[in-house]
Design a protein around this motif. Structure first.
Motif: not given
Length: 1998
Positions: A1018-1044
């Motif tokens: 969670l500490k390493f998940l920055s806005s730049d890292l997130y924005n550079g990912l594909e949409s499928c990975f963004q959704e996966a991360i968003f989903e994981s963050l909601l669960e956390l």
């Protein structure tokens, strides 16, 4: 003489404490109940009545007051003047007063007590003569106001209470601290405090408050004074000792005990006083309950502890023994206090007396059993034995030894050691009889005396002399053993086994049956210890003691051999350990060694199984001796080794013995190498551990001296001689070398490696290390792990690296993998935090380089490392920077860098975990390369897989739990992984690893393996890292963050929420996931997988069971979004989600969840909707679903959700109100229903916001606020009370307050009228109070205007009822208005005036009888109107009120006028408000002009003839009150009204006349001289009315009181102008009509006094003289009144007036004195008149000079002696004359004594017998014929003469009574003892005639006072003889009086009377034989008194 006489009288008055007012104008009396000035106007009879009432109440409380009804408070007491009585009378009176005050002291604070005290002050002047008794009674109440008031009355000068003068001045009650401070330096006051307590305990008093006060004060005093003096002791001791007498309360006893406790701590008491205190306290202890006994014992303990008391007092002992549970109490107290002194003295006394009583004996044994008497056994034993000896000597039948046989065993049982000390002390005292007794009694006891030791047998065992100890042991061995003595004997023998003298020890071990006396388990250790000691003596001890040591050793070995072989294993092990120390032989003790060896060989154990049974003989040849020693010891070593090989557990015994003896230690070192030749079998690990531990410890002992070590042949076998010659070190090295081949366990290997590596000079262990490392599979890894592990010490780490370098160079390792591993390990070691480790690592790298074994792959890196070796050694961080710079692309190609990194990572993964962690920490500094992540990718995934398998899924996987260092490695690799993603923005495996790290499903939040990787990801998940990912990975991360964000762990949840908030989440993704929540197939995940196949997502979302949590997390995320204004597009899906919730389709929860969680989710949804609406209201209009909100509002169940819906409606109403207008009524109805149950501030705020947004639009269309108000009134009852006001105010605000408040109030009143419920009115009141005064009063004006007064004439009762309720409501609200706001507010004042006018009009209409008849509620309406008017008047300003009153007085309705007068008068009479509430109304009298306008209007009204008498009375009364208020400021205005008032004096209604008289008096009192023009009319009217009253039979008290008031005002203000009316005034004030008992009489008495004081003598005297004859015809009271006025007038006359008018006054008085003789028919009693006349004469005399007074006195004497019509002297005149003489003598005292020279002959003539004549030298013979008066009158006259002579003698300070006069008067006065009382005396009703007792008392006092005044025994002798001669008369009364005189002479003369005893005794002897028993008893009293004076018995002279 006026000035001189007044000065003398004033001085005498001050001496006697009299309260004569010598200063003109002072009219006060001391009083407790009344003001001093008012008290002066209250007569004695009124005070007596008050006292009688109070006494009756006191009688109900305490019957002890009954006797005082007949004495102090009898009717006769009102006539008693104590200042005219004799000393004897006053002494008895004082005694009676003291007794009464003592009884009264318990009730001082009660009002009845104040009433009786008032009478005692007035009648008996107790504030002057009984100060001491009064203070003693009230002192405990010193902090009350009653105490202060009484003290202010007292005459404290020259008393011990004089210090309270400050209280008299200040009026402040003194606190107890002040009294205590006074006690500390004023012993007299301290004594008074103690006396107060003693007074309180008297039987009839029972004043516990006094006792408590005294106790507390004395205690505080003692605590404050630094030391207690003898004077203080004398003051407090009687109070203390009395506390322990019979009949006192427990509280007093407890107080006494506490005082003693303080006293003993402050003072050193005498022995007698201590004995007295102990006796008293012990008596209380024996008779009290448990608590009192406990406290008493505590005090006794303190006395004995602090005072010097040698013996326990006998009487105190007798009482103390009787205390219940004494031993138990003493035991408890000894734990809390130091009670040793008490216990010592008491136990000593108890021992001394225990033989004299069975009770004492019983108590003695109880004390021994319960208390710890150990310190006192010596004294107890001595006294007990001496007492027994004495008792036996006294009583032949008593045998002391029998008693001692019971007592001494009891003492011995509890205090054995103390008994020993006592016996020893008896030897010191050489007390042979006692020693013999003890020897006989304690024959079979250890405490028997031993003469040789001069102590007890038990103490002899430990005697300093060895001979005594040896003898004691012999005695003990001969004693018969008992069960009780066995443990003691056992302990004694055990101590002697450890004796320093071996001879004593030999005696003990030589005892036959020692094993029976001492159990084997206790004997084994001492025997073993003796073996050790004896062997030590034989080896190193002195020669003289060796023989004893050999004997003792022999006996001990015999005991071991014979008695311990068959014991249990523990004792056998003890013996084996002992024998192992001495079985090897040496030159000094070889014989004893052989004995030990033989004993061991006979011991049936495995350890000694193979010992040789037979040994070769020892040769005396020196060379053969050594060989013999070697052979024997070798056999022993071989035998022990063989035993240990068979059972390795025997090693424990061998090693334990080694810890005891050096011999055993060498034996162990020789045995161990032989044990490992073939190696131990079976359980060898434990054996190895113990051996290694032993060898390590032994090696540590010699490690510092390794230079002396010889060479060791580790391969060859030593023969016996060589082996035995090896030293300690060689044996250790040999043992260690032979152990290494048998090391299989890693733990054991590590243990022995620590021994090798930790040793500083580990070179000695190189052979061991070679074989040790050679037998290790991976030596390099082993050494590297030891170099960096956290558990390793610094030397171990350094030595491990040094050993690694040595091992590489020594063995020439050729394995490339091992070398690479060693190089990488050393490089990693360069990052160690220890500098020494880094230096060792660098040396190891250099060694590897020197060996030439350098690998090409790391050649560059090693070269660079060697070049910067110092930097590596000095800085552990240098390695990171080194790798960062060395592996830079500018220095190396990418391929080379990849190769080096790959090599490093590959080898690092082979290193131990601790080095891996250190390596990856360093690797973070290496620049990114693909190989950096790829090389450890598999390892990273493997660790994540283990995390998932063991920590998340919790399966039965064989994968182990992650270690702490592995978790650290995951963190390092995760950082590298994220770095890879950040650089490439791709990598499926890397993303999978990141998502795995984010996963916590199934894991524990307390597990670091679960939490730490997640938090780091969670500490390493920055806005730049997130924005550079594909949409499928963004959704996966968003989903994981909601669960956390939905987990329960706070750290993970908050971090996930923070990450969500920082990432720029696409709203399309949010909308998509919102759709997943409410779509039917959202939970399958099929559509999502179809749309995006790049992400494997086979799980359902939300996961089963987590739907609710994830929904909440998503909504909370939306709630936290900062850019909420961009979320307008989310409103539609949110409403859809709300609809699903309404239909029950969301959230779908297969698991059980609470309803509260579901509601919370809905509330979050509504909050999000509201925020979106409020942020962008314009963009939400199209998506607003008002119908859905209303529908949801209807079904909402909980209050919070309903509140949230209202808030959404309020927000929607602001942006699009048209959507909600159709639902306004529905919304308001739901809101009304919801208010019933909702009691939350936020809800009501929301409802108000909703109303603000909806209702104004609705009102514009409907324009009907009343209907809306009625709706809220219907719903109002169910609304919580504290919410109602705010809600209604909100409604009124939105419906225009100005017109809606009054309407709403009227609706509430009608609701109350309709339903008879209280809530409408109460709420209306609360509503009004919530507004400011201006708003409130405006609403009340409008409410009052709601009614048409014309409609009241209808018969509609509902209007009347509503009017009544409204009027009352308005009145109530007016009362509650803040009136201070009305002073300057014109608007409010106008409103008040309007209300006033309306109220008066309403009142006028309601007062009509016709109107009252219209309705039954008419009276209630009228009352309400009155209340309305009264409340309003309190608010109005003075000016408006006055103008309104003046206006309303012009009304023609008399009832209205009366009401106005009533309001006006009440307004005038009301008191000022407190400063806090001061208002315009409270300053009502300030508007003088307005009031004068009202006065003028009243004057006009009085001039009218059409007024009713009630209106007239009301007008005059109002004017009267106004005069009292404003007469001083505007007297002229009121004087102008006086004619109108005077016209009403002749009114036919008596009430009008009374009011007029009273008003006239008020005007005269205030106007004074300004009313002079109207004075004739005033006086004429007043006197006319007064004369009418005197002639009428009816009793008109009101009118009479008013007349008195008016005349008093006239006399006071216009006295100088009343000359024509004085005689009329006098006739009024002396009239009996106005002077009956009661307040009226008091008023006229005050008027007479005032007239006498204010009217000058020139005006007053002639009217008095003229009124005298009329008064004589009326009654004796009228005459008395005239002379009382005359007395006052005389006291106020100046010198000129005295000179001018004294003759007239004297003549009038002389004429009045003859009234006794004339006997007027109107007189009933002459006493009152004579008293008043004599008082007038006395007042006149006080103003005369001596020159003027003498002729007047002679004249009155001649008048008394002059013959009357029949030529004889009038006895009545003589009686009056001597009454006057008595009064003058009392007043003038010593000044009047010289005038008795004119009276001596007359007195003698009166005292002479009937018909006897006495001649005077200067005057004619005066004769009093026998028939010139009755016998009763003569009796009276003689009493007055004797009384006059008594006062003459009493006040004779000028030497009047000389010897001639004494001899002249003595016979006649002595003859009065024989005077018989006239027969008529018993039936006489004349109170003026003295009783027989009074006459007797006067004669006795006169004769005794005559003797005292004479002052010489020359005159005393004839007087004594003359009196004694009267005892020989036959008259019993004469004898009794003569005895009284003799007794009084003896009491007064004391020792001076002793010379007359010889003369008196014959007369007393005769009287003892008198037949009258009363005479005999009186004679005995006199004899007793004389005996007391003489100090001897007079019986011998009788």
């Amino acid at each position: 003489m006026a000035t001189a006489l007044g000065a003398q009288l004033k001085a005498l008055s001050s001496i006697q404490g009299r309260e004569t007012a010598l200063v003109p104008g002072t009219r006060t009396r001391p009083s407790l109940l009344f003001d001093p000035r008012k008290a002066a106007d209250i007569d004695l009879q009124a005070i007596f009545s008050i006292a009688q009432a109070g006494l009756q109440e006191l009688l109900e409380l305490n019957g002890a007051f009954v006797p005082f009804q007949r004495t102090l408070f009898s009717t006769e007491s009102t006539q008693t003047d104590r200042e005219l009585q004799t000393k004897e009378f006053n002494d008895k009176l004082n005694q009676s007063i003291a007794s009464f005050l003592q009884v009264l002291s318990a009730f001082v604070l009660l009002p009845p007590a104040h009433q009786v005290l008032e009478y005692l002050i007035r009648r008996y002047k107790i504030h002057v003569y009984n100060v001491e008794d009064v203070m003693m009674s009230i002192l405990p109440f010193h902090e009350t106001s009653v105490f202060v008031r009484i003290v202010q009355l007292l005459k404290l000068k020259k008393t011990r209470w004089e210090f309270l003068k400050g209280v008299q001045k200040s009026g402040a009650a003194p606190p107890r601290e002040v009294l205590v401070q006074r006690c500390t330096h004023d012993n007299a006051f301290l004594e008074a405090v103690c006396d107060t307590g003693l007074m309180g305990i008297k039987p009839l008093v029972n004043a516990r408050t006094h006792v408590t006060f005294s106790c507390v004060t004395v205690m505080e005093t003692l605590s404050k004074i630094p030391s207690v003096t003898k004077d203080v002791l004398n003051k407090v001791m009687p109070f203390i000792l009395h506390a322990f007498e019979n009949g006192v309360t427990d509280e007093y006893r407890v107080g006494g005990l506490m005082i003693i406790g303080l006293l003993t701590g402050k003072a050193t008491l005498t022995k007698n006083l201590c004995s007295t205190l102990l006796e008293s306290v012990s008596k209380a202890a024996s008779r009290g309950d448990a608590q009192l006994s406990r406290l008493s014992l505590m005090i006794m303990i303190q006395i004995l502890q602090t005072q010097e008391v040698d013996l326990f007092p006998r009487k105190a002992f007798k009482y103390t023994v009787k205390v219940k549970e004494l031993p138990v109490l003493l035991t408890e107290l000894s734990k809390l206090f130091d009670a040793e002194r008490f216990i010592f003295l008491f136990s000593s006394a108890l021992a001394e007396h225990s033989l004299r009583s069975r009770n004492y004996e019983k108590r003695f044994f109880e004390m021994i059993a319960e208390l710890n008497l150990g310190r006192h056994v010596k004294v107890i034993l001595s006294r007990l034995l001496n007492a027994g000896i004495e008792k036996e000597a006294e009583d032949n039948n008593f045998c002391a030894k029998d008693f001692f046989r019971k007592a001494l065993p009891a003492i011995e049982k509890l205090y054995p050691s103390e008994l020993d000390s006592a016996v020893k002390s008896l030897f010191q005292e050489k007390n042979s009889p006692i020693i013999k007794i003890l020897d006989h009694v304690l024959k079979d006891s250890l405490r028997k005396p031993l003469e040789m030791a001069e102590c007890s047998l038990y103490e002899s065992i430990d005697h300093p002399k060895a001979e005594v100890r040896k003898l004691a042991v012999q005695h003990i061995s001969e004693m018969s053993m008992t069960a009780e003595a066995a443990p003691i004997i056992c302990g004694a023998l055990l101590r002697r086994l450890g004796d320093s003298d071996l001879a004593v020890v030999q005696t003990v071990v030589s005892i036959n049956g020692l094993e029976e006396l001492i159990p084997p388990e206790k004997l084994i250790r001492p025997v073993c210890s003796l073996i050790h000691n004896c062997m030590d003596v034989l080896q190193r001890g002195p020669k003289p003691s060796r023989d004893d040591a050999k004997a003792v050793l022999k006996k001990c070995l015999e005991l071991v051999e014979t008695h311990f072989s068959g014991q249990d294993s523990s004792m056998q092990k003890e013996v084996q350990r002992c024998l192992l120390c001495y079985i090897t032989v040496n030159t000094k003790t070889w014989k004893q060694n052989l004995q030990a060896l033989n004993a061991s060989a006979q011991f049936p154990v495995l350890l000694f199984k193979f010992l040789p049974k037979e040994l070769p003989e020892r040769s005396e040849d020196r060379g053969l001796k050594d060989a013999w020693y070697t052979e024997v010891n070798d056999k022993i070593v071989t035998a022990i080794a063989e035993s240990i090989v068979q059972d390795h557990t025997l090693t424990d015994l061998l090693l334990e013995a080694a810890m005891i003896s050096d011999n055993a230690k060498m034996l162990s070192l020789r045995v161990l190498p032989r044990c490992f030749v073939e190696g131990p079998d079976g359980n060898s690990e434990q054996l190895l551990k113990k051996c290694i531990q032993f060898l390590r410890e032994e090696w540590s002992a010699i490690a510092t001296n390794t230079d002396t070590l010889g060479s060791v042949d580790y391969v060859s076998q030593y023969d016996a001689d060589e082996y035995l010659l090896l030293g300690k070190g060689e044996l250790i090295l040999l043992a260690l070398y032979r152990i290494i081949p048998f090391l299989d366990s890693s733990e054991v290997r590590g243990s022995i490696y620590l021994l090798f590596a930790n040793f500083p000079t580990w070179d000695v262990f190189k052979p061991h290390l070679l074989i040790f490392l050679g037998r290790t599979s991976d030596a390099v890894s082993f050494l590297l792990e030891s170099s960096v592990t956290e558990d390793s010490t610094t030397p171990l780490q350094v030595h491990s690296l040094s050993i690694l370098a040595w091992y590489i160079s020594e063995t020439s390792i050729s394995d490339e993998k091992q070398l690479l591993l060693a190089v990488v390990g050393c490089i990693v070691a360069l990052a160690s935090s220890l500098k020494s480790v880094r230096a060792a690592a660098m040396r190891c790298l250099k060694t590897i380089k020197q060996e030439g074994q350098v690998l090409k792959r790391l050649f560059f890196l090693l070269q660079a490392i060697h070049a910067s070796s110092k930097n590596f050694v000095n800085d552990r961080r240098f390695l990171s920077s080194f790798l960062h710079t060395s592996l830079d692309k500018s220095k190396l190609s990418e391929r080379e860098i990849e190769s080096i990194v790959m090599c490093l990572v590959e080898q690092a993964l082979k290193l131990p975990l601790s080095m891996q962690g250190l390596f990856f920490e360093v690797l973070r500094a290496v620049p990114y390369t693909p190989s950096k992540a790829a090389a450890a990718e598999n390892y990273f995934l493997e660790l994540l897989q283990r995390r998932k398998a063991y920590h998340l899924v919790a399966s039965t996987s064989s994968l182990g739990k992650l270690k702490h260092i592995e978790i650290d490695i995951i963190d390092y690799l995760l950082e590298i992984n994220v770095e890879h993603i950040s650089v490439l923005h791709s990598g499926k495996e890397q993303m999978r690893a990141l998502l795995e790290a984010l996963s916590t499903t199934g894991g524990s939040t307390g597990d670091p393996a679960v939490v730490r990787p997640c938090l780091l990801a969670l500490k390493f998940l920055s806005s730049d890292l997130y924005n550079g990912l594909e949409s499928c990975f963004q959704e996966a991360i968003f989903e994981s963050l909601l669960e956390l964000a939905a987990v329960t762990d706070n750290s993970i949840c908050s971090s996930a929420q923070h990450t969500l908030d920082t990432l720029q989440i696409d709203l399309a993704i949010v909308s998509k996931y919102l759709g997943y929540l409410y779509s039917l197939d959202a939970f399958t995940g099929s559509e999502r997988n179809k749309k995006s196949k790049r992400v494997e997502n086979t799980k359902h979302w939300p996961r089963q069971g987590e739907e609710l949590k994830v929904s909440i997390a998503l909504l909370e995320f939306l709630l936290r979004m900062t850019k909420i204004d961009a979320c307008g597009g989310l409103l539609k899906p949110l409403f859809e989600l709300l609809r699903c919730h309404l239909n029950g389709q969301w959230p779908k929860c297969e698991t059980e969840v609470s309803e509260g969680d579901v509601q919370h989710t809905a509330q979050l949804l509504l909050t999000v909707i509201e925020n979106i609406i409020r942020s962008k209201p314009a963009e939400c209009t199209s998506d607003m679903d008002a119908d859905l909100l209303i529908e949801y509002l209807k079904v909402a169940k909980d209050d919070v959700t309903r509140t949230q819906v209202f808030s959404v409606i309020a927000a929607g109403g602001n942006c699009c109100p048209d959507r909600f207008l159709p639902h306004v009524v529905e919304i308001v109805s739901i809101a009304g229903a919801s208010i019933v149950t909702e009691d939350v501030s936020h809800f009501h705020t929301v409802v108000q916001q909703m109303l603000d947004s909806v209702v104004p639009f609705w009102l514009k269309q409907m324009n009907d606020p009343r209907s809306l108000l009625e709706v809220f009134i219907e719903a109002l009852p169910a609304v919580p009370p504290h919410r109602q006001t705010d809600l209604v105010k909100c409604v009124l605000r939105v419906t225009e307050e100005d017109r809606s408040i009054s309407a709403f109030l009227l609706l509430l009143i009608r609701r109350y009228e309709k339903e008879a419920e209280m809530w409408p009115l109460s709420f209306a009141e609360r509503l009004c109070m919530s507004y400011d005064p201006n708003t409130r009063i405006s609403a009340l004006v409008k409410l009052s205007a709601e009614f048409d007064l014309g409609a009241l004439r209808t018969e509609d009762t509902s209007i009347w009822s509503t009017l009544q309720l409204s009027t009352r409501f308005i009145a109530t609200q007016l009362q509650r208005l803040e009136v201070h706001l009305l002073d300057n507010d014109i608007v409010v004042q106008d409103a008040c005036r309007t209300l006033m006018e309306h109220a008066l009009q309403q009142l006028q209409m309601l007062s009509d009888k016709k109107m009252k008849a219209l309705s039954e509620v008419g009276a209630s309406c009228l009352d309400a109107a009155h209340l309305f008017l009264g409340s309003l008047t309190k608010l109005m300003s003075p000016s408006i009120f006055c103008k309104t009153v003046a206006f309303m007085l012009q009304n023609s309705n008399n009832a209205i006028r009366r009401k106005v007068f009533q309001i006006y008068v009440s307004k005038l009479k009301e008191r000022d408000a407190t400063p806090k509430k001061r208002s315009a109304a409270s300053n009502f009298t300030g508007d003088l002009e307005g009031h004068m306008e009202i006065v003028a209007q009243i004057s006009k009204l009085l001039e009218k003839q059409d007024l009713s008498f009630r209106t007239t009375q009301a007008a005059i009364s109002s004017l009267d009150v106004a005069v009292q208020k404003f007469g001083g400021a505007c007297a002229s205005a009121f004087v102008s009204c006086l004619p109108a008032v005077l016209t009403k004096l002749e009114d036919e209604h008596r009430a009008v006349v009374v009011a007029s008289v009273h008003c006239t008096a008020s005007i005269l009192s205030t106007a004074g001289a300004e009313a002079l023009p109207s004075l004739p009319a005033v006086m004429a009217g007043l006197l006319k009315i007064a004369h009418q009253c005197t002639s009428e039979a009816d009793n008109e008290k009101d009118l009479e009181t008013a007349i008195a008031f008016a005349l008093e005002a006239a006399v006071d203000k216009l006295g100088s102008f009343l000359s024509p009316y004085i005689e009329g005034i006098i006739r009024v004030v002396i009239s009996p009509k106005f002077n009956k008992a009661g307040n009226l009489s008091t008023r006229f008495a005050s008027l007479r006094t005032l007239a006498s004081e204010r009217l000058p003598a020139r005006l007053l005297l002639d009217p008095l003289i003229n009124s005298y004859k009329i008064a004589v015809d009326e009654s004796e009271t009228s005459v008395a009144f005239i002379f009382k006025m005359l007395a006052v007038m005389c006291s106020k006359m100046d010198r000129a007036s005295v000179t001018a008018y004294h003759t007239k006054v004297f003549d009038l008085c002389k004429e009045a004195l003859d009234l006794r003789r004339k006997r007027p028919e109107s007189f009933v009693s002459r006493h009152t008149v004579e008293e008043s006349v004599i008082s007038a004469v006395t007042s006149l005399v006080m103003k005369l000079s001596e020159t003027t007074f003498r002729p007047l006195f002679v004249t009155i004497q001649q008048w008394a002696a002059s013959p009357v019509a029949d030529g004889s002297q009038s006895i009545e005149r003589s009686i009056v004359f001597y009454k006057l003489v008595n009064q003058l003598a009392e007043k003038l005292r010593s000044v009047f004594v010289p005038y008795f020279r004119y009276l001596v002959d007359g007195c003698l003539a009166v005292l002479a017998k009937s018909g006897e004549t006495r001649k005077s030298k200067k005057r004619k013979t005066v004769s009093v014929s026998a028939d010139s008066g009755s016998a009763l009158a003569k009796w009276h006259l003689k009493h007055l003469v004797v009384s006059s002579l008594h006062k003459c003698f009493l006040y004779d300070s000028v030497g009047f009574l000389d010897a001639p006069k004494f001899q002249q008067l003595l016979p006649s006065l002595a003859d009065q003892l024989l005077e018989e009382a006239p027969p008529e005396l018993d039936g006489s009703t004349d109170a003026d005639v003295p009783t027989l007792a009074e006459a007797d008392e006067t004669v006795v006092s006169c004769l005794s006072r005559m003797a005292l005044t004479a002052g010489t025994d020359v005159l005393w002798k004839p007087l004594n003889h003359e009196v004694l001669m009267k005892t020989r008369s036959g008259n019993a009364r004469a004898k009794r009086l003569a005895l009284d005189v003799v007794k009084m002479l003896a009491e007064n003369l004391r020792e001076e009377y002793l010379v007359f005893i010889p003369e008196t005794i014959p007369f007393l002897s005769e009287l003892l034989e008198d037949q009258n028993l009363a005479i005999v008893a009186k004679t005995q009293e006199v004899i007793k008194l004389l005996e007391e004076l003489s100090g001897e018995s007079l019986a011998q002279y009788m």
